[in-house]
Design an enzyme around this catalytic site. Structure first.
Site, PDB file in Angstrom:
ATOM      1  N   ARG A 115      -1.286   1.301  22.527  1.00  0.00           N
ATOM      2  CA  ARG A 115      -1.602  -0.034  21.609  1.00  0.00           C
ATOM      3  C   ARG A 115      -0.593  -0.910  21.249  1.00  0.00           C
ATOM      4  O   ARG A 115       0.749  -0.182  21.165  1.00  0.00           O
ATOM      5  CB  ARG A 115      -2.262   0.558  20.512  1.00  0.00           C
ATOM      6  CG  ARG A 115      -1.724   1.059  19.446  1.00  0.00           C
ATOM      7  CD  ARG A 115      -2.686   2.063  18.618  1.00  0.00           C
ATOM      8  NE  ARG A 115      -2.358   3.601  19.330  1.00  0.00           N
ATOM      9  CZ  ARG A 115      -2.148   4.528  18.774  1.00  0.00           C
ATOM     10  NH1 ARG A 115      -2.215   4.725  17.431  1.00  0.00           N
ATOM     11  NH2 ARG A 115      -2.023   5.720  19.454  1.00  0.00           N
ATOM     12  N   CYS A 145      -1.701 -17.083   6.947  1.00  0.00           N
ATOM     13  CA  CYS A 145      -3.168 -16.377   6.349  1.00  0.00           C
ATOM     14  C   CYS A 145      -3.918 -17.385   5.367  1.00  0.00           C
ATOM     15  O   CYS A 145      -3.366 -18.368   5.015  1.00  0.00           O
ATOM     16  CB  CYS A 145      -2.764 -15.376   5.635  1.00  0.00           C
ATOM     17  SG  CYS A 145      -1.947 -13.795   6.254  1.00  0.00           S
ATOM     18  N   ARG A 155       4.203  -7.394   5.145  1.00  0.00           N
ATOM     19  CA  ARG A 155       4.607  -8.545   5.862  1.00  0.00           C
ATOM     20  C   ARG A 155       5.201  -9.828   5.026  1.00  0.00           C
ATOM     21  O   ARG A 155       5.159 -10.951   5.697  1.00  0.00           O
ATOM     22  CB  ARG A 155       3.844  -8.926   6.942  1.00  0.00           C
ATOM     23  CG  ARG A 155       3.735  -7.936   8.105  1.00  0.00           C
ATOM     24  CD  ARG A 155       3.326  -8.497   9.520  1.00  0.00           C
ATOM     25  NE  ARG A 155       3.279  -7.312  10.374  1.00  0.00           N
ATOM     26  CZ  ARG A 155       2.127  -6.905  10.808  1.00  0.00           C
ATOM     27  NH1 ARG A 155       0.820  -7.228  10.500  1.00  0.00           N
ATOM     28  NH2 ARG A 155       1.916  -5.938  11.717  1.00  0.00           N
ATOM     29  N   ASP A 183       2.395   4.547   6.199  1.00  0.00           N
ATOM     30  CA  ASP A 183       3.140   4.126   6.997  1.00  0.00           C
ATOM     31  C   ASP A 183       4.694   4.697   6.767  1.00  0.00           C
ATOM     32  O   ASP A 183       5.394   4.201   5.567  1.00  0.00           O
ATOM     33  CB  ASP A 183       3.282   2.753   7.250  1.00  0.00           C
ATOM     34  CG  ASP A 183       2.500   2.286   8.377  1.00  0.00           C
ATOM     35  OD1 ASP A 183       2.933   2.623   9.549  1.00  0.00           O
ATOM     36  OD2 ASP A 183       1.530   1.510   8.196  1.00  0.00           O
ATOM     37  N   ASP A 234       2.774   0.058   0.769  1.00  0.00           N
ATOM     38  CA  ASP A 234       4.138   0.127   1.442  1.00  0.00           C
ATOM     39  C   ASP A 234       5.261  -0.245   0.252  1.00  0.00           C
ATOM     40  O   ASP A 234       4.847  -1.029  -0.803  1.00  0.00           O
ATOM     41  CB  ASP A 234       4.176  -0.690   2.542  1.00  0.00           C
ATOM     42  CG  ASP A 234       3.114  -0.214   3.836  1.00  0.00           C
ATOM     43  OD1 ASP A 234       3.391   0.828   4.029  1.00  0.00           O
ATOM     44  OD2 ASP A 234       2.030  -1.136   4.098  1.00  0.00           O
ATOM     45  N   ARG A 249       4.742  -0.157  19.026  1.00  0.00           N
ATOM     46  CA  ARG A 249       5.213   1.087  18.387  1.00  0.00           C
ATOM     47  C   ARG A 249       4.601   2.347  19.092  1.00  0.00           C
ATOM     48  O   ARG A 249       5.452   3.107  19.311  1.00  0.00           O
ATOM     49  CB  ARG A 249       4.859   1.244  16.987  1.00  0.00           C
ATOM     50  CG  ARG A 249       5.470   2.324  16.012  1.00  0.00           C
ATOM     51  CD  ARG A 249       4.930   2.305  14.484  1.00  0.00           C
ATOM     52  NE  ARG A 249       4.748   1.021  14.198  1.00  0.00           N
ATOM     53  CZ  ARG A 249       5.702   0.317  13.319  1.00  0.00           C
ATOM     54  NH1 ARG A 249       6.716   0.697  13.349  1.00  0.00           N
ATOM     55  NH2 ARG A 249       5.511  -0.840  12.985  1.00  0.00           N
ATOM     56  N   TYR A 250       3.333   2.250  19.450  1.00  0.00           N
ATOM     57  CA  TYR A 250       2.820   3.574  19.890  1.00  0.00           C
ATOM     58  C   TYR A 250       2.472   3.016  21.529  1.00  0.00           C
ATOM     59  O   TYR A 250       2.071   2.093  21.863  1.00  0.00           O
ATOM     60  CB  TYR A 250       1.506   3.857  19.335  1.00  0.00           C
ATOM     61  CG  TYR A 250       1.472   4.216  17.869  1.00  0.00           C
ATOM     62  CD1 TYR A 250       2.064   5.352  17.394  1.00  0.00           C
ATOM     63  CD2 TYR A 250       1.194   2.969  16.823  1.00  0.00           C
ATOM     64  CE1 TYR A 250       2.002   5.656  16.108  1.00  0.00           C
ATOM     65  CE2 TYR A 250       1.199   3.399  15.591  1.00  0.00           C
ATOM     66  CZ  TYR A 250       1.578   4.562  15.175  1.00  0.00           C
ATOM     67  OH  TYR A 250       1.747   4.709  13.841  1.00  0.00           O
ATOM     68  N   CYS A 266      -1.627 -12.071  -0.020  1.00  0.00           N
ATOM     69  CA  CYS A 266      -1.750 -10.910  -0.983  1.00  0.00           C
ATOM     70  C   CYS A 266      -0.576 -10.699  -1.666  1.00  0.00           C
ATOM     71  O   CYS A 266       0.604 -10.718  -0.742  1.00  0.00           O
ATOM     72  CB  CYS A 266      -2.121  -9.759  -0.182  1.00  0.00           C
ATOM     73  SG  CYS A 266      -3.623  -9.912   0.688  1.00  0.00           S
ATOM     74  N   CYS A 321       1.544  -7.635   0.227  1.00  0.00           N
ATOM     75  CA  CYS A 321       1.536  -7.682   1.477  1.00  0.00           C
ATOM     76  C   CYS A 321       3.016  -7.033   2.209  1.00  0.00           C
ATOM     77  O   CYS A 321       4.006  -7.419   1.661  1.00  0.00           O
ATOM     78  CB  CYS A 321       1.373  -8.906   2.116  1.00  0.00           C
ATOM     79  SG  CYS A 321       1.703  -9.339   3.853  1.00  0.00           S
ATOM     80  N   LYS A 370       2.382   5.981  11.314  1.00  0.00           N
ATOM     81  CA  LYS A 370       1.365   6.084  10.510  1.00  0.00           C
ATOM     82  C   LYS A 370       0.776   7.681  10.406  1.00  0.00           C
ATOM     83  O   LYS A 370       0.479   8.081  11.455  1.00  0.00           O
ATOM     84  CB  LYS A 370       0.009   5.122  10.737  1.00  0.00           C
ATOM     85  CG  LYS A 370      -0.854   5.151   9.527  1.00  0.00           C
ATOM     86  CD  LYS A 370      -1.798   4.196   9.950  1.00  0.00           C
ATOM     87  CE  LYS A 370      -1.727   2.605   9.720  1.00  0.00           C
ATOM     88  NZ  LYS A 370      -0.920   2.183  10.874  1.00  0.00           N
TER      89      LYS A 370
END
Length: 348
Positions: free
Chosen positions: A92, A101, A110, A306, A269, A88-89, A105, A108, A313
Site C-alpha cells: 500500500r 485542508c 503532519r 504509530d 502522535d 512504507r508498507y 486540527c 495533526c 502502526k
C-alpha cells in the site's frame, strides 16, 4: 458565518480572549489555522472546555514543545521517494495530491507539512506519482491523503480516481477525509460521482466527538453510502475531547448508526506542541477495555500507535489472555473482569 483562517478572525468570533492574541499569533505563524462555518456552529462559546473548540482553536499550550516531540513524528520522510508518495508498507502507498485542508486540527501529526502554500501537486508531480504506482506492481491499495483529498474539485478528483482505477494491480482506493464532518456541503452529487470506480473505493471519515456528527454530516455520509461507497472512521484519542468512556461510546454508536464502521482509535502522535492532547497508553487501554461488552463488535475500533521514526502502526489494545500456572491452559478475562480457564494444546 465565514471561514476563519487567522487569529484576528478568532478574536472577532469570540473564540479566543484578547489577552492571548499576541501569543496566538506566534502559534499561527508556525501552524495553519482554519475553521469552517460548520465547525464554528458546533462550538459552545459558553463552555471554556468545549471539545470541538479544543480540536480546532489554537492554544498557547502549543508553544510548549517537549523534547520527545518531532516535526515528522511517524517518519514519513524516510519513505517518500518522490513528492506526493509515501511508501512504507509493500502492498500500500499514500498518494497525497494536496497538502491543504478545510480545517487544521491542532494535534495533526503532519502539522509541519499541511497548510496554505504548496496546496497541490503540480501536473508533472502528479504524473510522476501515478507512474510510480503503476511501476510498482506490489501496490494493491492506494490511500488518498494529504491534506484532505476531498477539497479537490470533482473534476480533478475524478481524474485521479480514473487513473488509479486503470492500473491493473491496484485493487483498492481508500480516501481519508474530514470533509463530511467539517464542510459537508462539499459532498455534492458531482463529488460522489467522482469517487465511482470499478475498483473498490472506501472513504474513511476522521471524527473525534459525537457533536461533529450533526444532521448535515449525516446527510453527507448518506449521500456517499447510498451511492455504494462503504465508509470507515478513524478517531484520535484526545485528552479533553474523547478520553471519557461516555463520550467515546456516544461517538462510536453514532458512527455505526450512520453506517460508518469505526476502524482505528489512534494514540496521539508526538507532533510538536501537542502534549496537552496526549493521554497515557494505560488510559487508552482502560477506555478500550471498558468498551468491551458495553458496545457491540461493530462499534469496536482497533487502538493503535504509530511507532515514532517510521517503524509503522501496531495495535496496543489491552490483552484478555494470560498463561495459566500449569502452562497447559490459558486464563481468559471476560468483559466483566471475571477469569476463566481455557484448555490450550496442539493435538497435531
Amino acid at each position: 458565518m465565514k471561514r476563519i483562517s487567522d487569529v484576528r478572525g478568532l478574536e472577532a468570533a469570540r473564540l479566543v480572549p484578547a489577552d492571548r492574541v499576541d501569543a496566538l499569533h506566534r502559534v499561527a505563524s508556525r501552524w495553519a489555522v482554519a475553521l469552517t462555518p460548520a465547525v464554528q456552529a458546533h462550538i459552545d462559546l459558553a463552555d471554556p472546555a468545549d471539545p470541538i473548540a479544543r480540536q480546532f482553536v489554537p492554544s498557547v499550550l502549543e508553544l510548549e514543545i517537549a523534547p520527545d516531540e518531532r516535526e515528522d513524528p511517524i517518519g514519513d520522510a524516510d519513505f517518500t521517494p518522490l513528492p506526493g508518495i509515501t511508501h512504507r508498507y509493500p502492498d500500500r502507498v499514500l498518494l497525497k495530491p494536496t497538502h491543504a485542508c478545510p480545517v487544521y486540527c491542532r494535534f495533526c501529526f503532519r502539522r509541519e507539512a499541511v497548510g496554505p502554500g504548496g496546496e497541490a501537486l503540480s501536473p508533472a508531480e502528479l504524473d510522476a506519482a501515478l507512474d510510480y504506482i503503476e511501476k510498482h506492481e506490489q501496490i494493491w491499495e492506494v490511500i488518498l491523503s494529504g491534506g484532505d483529498p476531498l477539497i479537490l474539485s470533482p473534476r480533478r478528483l475524478a481524474e485521479i480516481v480514473r487513473r488509479l482505477d486503470a492500473i491493473p494491480h491496484v485493487g483498492v482506493i481508500r480516501v481519508h477525509t474530514r470533509v463530511p464532518a467539517v464542510e459537508p456541503e462539499r459532498v455534492t452529487a458531482a463529488l460522489v460521482a467522482a469517487l465511482q470506480a470499478t475498483k473498490a473505493v472506501w472513504v474513511v471519515l476522521h471524527a473525534n466527538h459525537a457533536r461533529e456528527l450533526d444532521a448535515q454530516t449525516r446527510a453527507a455520509v448518506a449521500r456517499l453510502v447510498d451511492a455504494g461507497i462503504p465508509m470507515l472512521a478513524q478517531t484520535v484519542l484526545l485528552a479533553g475531547v474523547n478520553d471519557d468512556p461516555a463520550e467515546l461510546e456516544a461517538l462510536l454508536r453514532a458512527l455505526v448508526a450512520m453506517r460508518v464502521k469505526p476502524y482505528y482509535l489512534h494514540h496521539a502522535d508526538l507532533a510538536p506542541g501537542t502534549g496537552h492532547f496526549r493521554t497515557s497508553i494505560a488510559t487508552g487501554q482502560a477506555l478500550v477495555r471498558g468498551l468491551r461488552g458495553r458496545v457491540s463488535g461493530l462499534c469496536q475500533p482497533s487502538y493503535v500507535l504509530d511507532i515514532p521514526g517510521g517503524a509503522g502502526k501496531v495495535p496496543i489494545g489491552p490483552s484478555y489472555l494470560r498463561e495459566s500456572a500449569s502452562g497447559d491452559a490459558r486464563v481468559v478475562e471476560d468483559w466483566q473482569g471475571k477469569l476463566h480457564l481455557y484448555p490450550d494444546f496442539d493435538l497435531r
